[in-house]
Design a protein around this motif. Structure first.
Motif, PDB file in Angstrom:
ATOM      1  N   UNK A 130       0.905  -1.357   0.229  1.00 25.21           N
ATOM      2  CA  UNK A 130      -0.101   0.045  -0.109  1.00 25.21           C
ATOM      3  C   UNK A 130       0.787   1.264  -0.037  1.00 25.21           C
ATOM      4  N   UNK A 131       2.252   1.110   0.299  1.00 29.77           N
ATOM      5  CA  UNK A 131       2.946   2.202   0.341  1.00 29.77           C
ATOM      6  C   UNK A 131       3.693   2.230  -0.888  1.00 29.77           C
ATOM      7  N   UNK A 132       3.660   1.359  -1.878  1.00 28.93           N
ATOM      8  CA  UNK A 132       4.926   1.248  -2.905  1.00 28.93           C
ATOM      9  C   UNK A 132       4.125   2.231  -4.179  1.00 28.93           C
ATOM     10  N   UNK A 133       5.056   2.367  -5.055  1.00 27.91           N
ATOM     11  CA  UNK A 133       4.685   3.215  -6.201  1.00 27.91           C
ATOM     12  C   UNK A 133       3.572   2.471  -6.905  1.00 27.91           C
ATOM     13  N   UNK A 134       2.619   3.234  -7.356  1.00 30.78           N
ATOM     14  CA  UNK A 134       1.529   2.617  -8.060  1.00 30.78           C
ATOM     15  C   UNK A 134       0.591   1.649  -7.177  1.00 30.78           C
ATOM     16  N   UNK A 135       0.402   1.927  -5.844  1.00 31.71           N
ATOM     17  CA  UNK A 135      -0.046   1.081  -4.954  1.00 31.71           C
ATOM     18  C   UNK A 135      -1.632   0.680  -5.311  1.00 31.71           C
ATOM     19  N   UNK A 136      -2.472   1.407  -5.716  1.00 31.15           N
ATOM     20  CA  UNK A 136      -3.795   1.401  -6.011  1.00 31.15           C
ATOM     21  C   UNK A 136      -4.163   0.261  -6.911  1.00 31.15           C
TER      22      UNK A 136
END
Length: 653
Positions: A130-136
């Motif tokens: 959820x914290x990473x790039x492009x999480x959604x």
């Protein structure tokens, strides 16, 4: 969820509710589980190796264990512990795993056989999807029933637990299960699922800010040597926390007295004048609040005077300083009142009766920062004296500071051994030991930021971890994947002796000495301003590539030098034969240094010649070559698969 099925006889008894006493029904307790808590619905068992299965039953009970067509038996010992070994299985499933005695049966369903990886380390491995790039987008697309996730909860124990207990739950991959799972681990596993086309199980066990010593077993640290004091205090703490605390207080005070210039000069005492000390804000890391400390690691002393009435001084009191990064020793009016470790641990110390006095009182805090942020960084409003009658005196302003010593001038400081993350063997006890001898293919390790100050010691600790965990999981062929530290920290226009670069070199050296280890370079995907870069998708891809390389599926992908030799036209840095080297963004590689005696280094021009880099300006006095040797270097030399050349330091032959 695990289901517990009683034998036919016992089930009939329960169904009938047949036990009666004086006209009242007595409820029979459910049967205790036979299998260890690691064996649950949705588990993944390691293919291609004998499968250890264990649990507890009545002493002397014969336990039959079966999965697929395999069936074996084991006998519980006097302590009730049993263990069986199922034969090797190929990838597949789903299966039902069954354990049965004469009185009870336990079944575990939807079990797959494939590859199991353990992912561990500190915050960059703990860093969630959820914290990473492009999480959604990544979370919404997570839907793979054959990629199984097991998230180990944080647990720090001074000694391993004697009773089996669940430390996590096996779950199939979906948006809910992947959201809080390790991003680097998940992306690695997803990549391996696509390339290997077998079920994959991922066990994530990480703790932000943790040092490597906290992930090693007691036996491993004893064999390694140098940890006797910490282990002795930890044993005492496990028996009686107050006894362990007393032992450690003596050890800590002895270190400060022997090594800290501030303590030697009496900066903890009221008699020392501090008019020439500089003011410092009461909150925030000193790197961001004090210009002269923007890159400082080491010891800084903080002092503050506070006026008290006679009525206040007569009362019992505590001092609240908020969190201090990383370690502190706190004195009031020349009396030691406490010290602790843990960058995010709030400090609250009781002030012994008779310490406070009417009028001026001097608070002195020695702060040791080993990397990253430093200081009493918590909110100023939370710093205060609290008296027995509930009244308070604010400590939110008026602090002064003075530098005592940089980290490089100090020997390794003692770390309180029972504090999770910065302790000794407590995370092994709480998060690794409960996994037992669960079958693994390998481990992915992303850690080192918290050990940057001791890059020499890391060269002993990392191979000790490899050996320790291979013993723990009974797999001498266990793969060891290491993420080399990413770029982080200030850029520099001149060659520098970087602790971060030295730790990277320790990681490279250890991995290269182990035929079953792989290094995932991350020097180009960090963030100069954030120790937690968000591009974990690429970290996972590079880990998966190293896993496949160790299986012979791909060729070496992160270029590393195979030799550094002097020639008539300069120094040649040779890479593996046929390596396609490319300099991005410029007509030649940048970041190469030549060094003479005493690590006096200079940047030099370099040119690519096939699978070599030539440093034409070499001098006869040059003895060493470095590449990308800085906290946050600019690197543009790449090899196949879009991967950067690994930073290194090597002697010239």
């Amino acid at each position: 969820m695990r289901s517990f099925l009683l034998s036919a006889v016992a089930a009939t008894v329960l169904a009938a509710g047949a036990v009666q006493a004086q006209g009242q029904a007595q409820v029979q307790a459910p049967a205790a589980p036979l299998l260890d808590p690691m064996f649950q619905d949705h588990a993944v068992l390691q293919r291609g190796r004998p499968i250890a299965v264990w649990g507890q039953a009545a002493p002397g009970a014969v336990v039959s264990v079966g999965v697929s067509q395999a069936q074996v038996q084991a006998t519980a010992g006097a302590d009730g512990v049993w263990r069986a070994t199922l034969p090797s299985l190929t990838a597949g499933g789903p299966y039902v795993l069954t354990a049965q005695t004469s009185g009870a049966t336990q079944t575990v369903s939807d079990v797959m056989v494939g590859d199991v990886w353990l992912c561990s380390g500190q915050s960059n491995m703990e860093f969630a999807v959820r914290q990473a790039t492009n999480a959604d987008t990544e979370i919404a697309a997570a839907n793979d029933p054959n990629l199984r996730l097991f998230l180990v909860g944080r647990s720090s124990l001074p000694a391993p637990s004697s009773a089996p207990h669940a430390v996590g739950q096996w779950r199939t991959t979906d948006p809910a299960s992947v959201r809080d799972f390790s991003a680097a681990c998940y992306f690695m596993g997803r990549d391996l699922r696509r390339s290997e086309n077998v079920p994959v199980g991922l066990i994530a066990a990480s703790w932000g800010g943790s040092i490597i010593e906290d992930w090693l077993s007691r036996d491993a640290l004893t064999k390694l040597g140098g940890h006797d004091q910490a282990l002795e205090a930890l044993d005492a703490y496990a028996r009686d926390p107050s006894q362990g605390d007393a032992i450690w207080r003596q050890i800590t005070q002895a270190w400060w007295s022997a090594n800290d210039p501030g303590t030697k000069q009496g900066w903890n005492l009221p008699r020392t004048a501090d008019a020439d000390w500089s003011s410092i804000p009461a909150e925030g890391f000193w790197e961001s609040t004090v210009p002269g400390l923007a890159t400082f690691d080491g010891v800084v002393w903080l002092r503050k005077s506070v006026e008290l009435t006679a009525a206040q001084a007569r009362q019992g009191a505590t001092i609240e300083l908020g969190p201090v990064d990383d370690a502190d020793v706190t004195w009031v009016n020349g009396k030691y009142i406490g010290g602790q470790q843990g960058w995010d641990t709030p400090r609250t110390y009781a002030i012994p009766a008779g310490t406070l006095k009417s009028g001026r009182n001097l608070i002195a805090v020695g702060v040791l920062d080993t990397n990253g942020g430093g200081g009493a960084w918590g909110p100023a409003a939370n710093k205060r004296l609290v008296f027995a009658d509930g009244s308070t005196v604010s400590l939110s302003s008026g602090w002064r500071h003075r530098v005592a010593a940089p980290l490089g001038n100090l020997p390794n400081p003692p770390r309180t051994p029972w504090i999770g993350g910065s302790g000794t063997t407590t995370l092994y006890n709480g998060m690794i030991a409960p996994l037992g001898a669960y079958g693994l293919k390998g481990m992915a390790w992303y850690q080192g930021e918290s050990n940057v100050g001791d890059y020499v010691g890391y060269r002993r600790l990392l191979p000790a971890l490899f050996a320790d965990w291979r013993r723990r999981f009974e797999n001498p062929d266990m793969r060891m994947l290491v993420v080399q530290l990413a770029n982080f920290g200030p850029a520099t226009g001149q060659p520098t002796n970087s602790y971060w670069a030295a730790l990277r070199e320790s990681q490279r050296t250890v991995v290269n000495a182990d035929r079953l280890a792989g290094l995932a370079a991350a020097i180009d995907i960090g963030d100069r301003y954030d120790i937690h870069p968000t591009n974990k998708l690429e970290v996972g891809r590079r880990l998966a590539l190293e896993a496949r390389r160790l299986d012979g599926a791909v060729q070496p992908v992160s270029p590393q030098p195979v030799s550094v030799e002097r020639a008539a036209d300069g120094v040649h840095v040779r890479y593996a034969s046929g390596t396609a080297l490319t300099a991005y963004g410029f007509n030649r590689p940048i970041g190469f240094e030549l060094c003479g005696a005493g690590d006096v280094c200079r940047f030099v021009d370099a040119t690519v010649a096939g699978d070599q880099v030539v440093l034409a300006s070499a001098q006869p006095t040059d003895v060493k070559v470095r590449l990308c040797w800085a906290d946050s270097p600019v690197c543009n030399l790449y090899g196949p698969a879009g991967l950067p050349a690994v930073p290194f330091e090597a002697m010239i032959r």
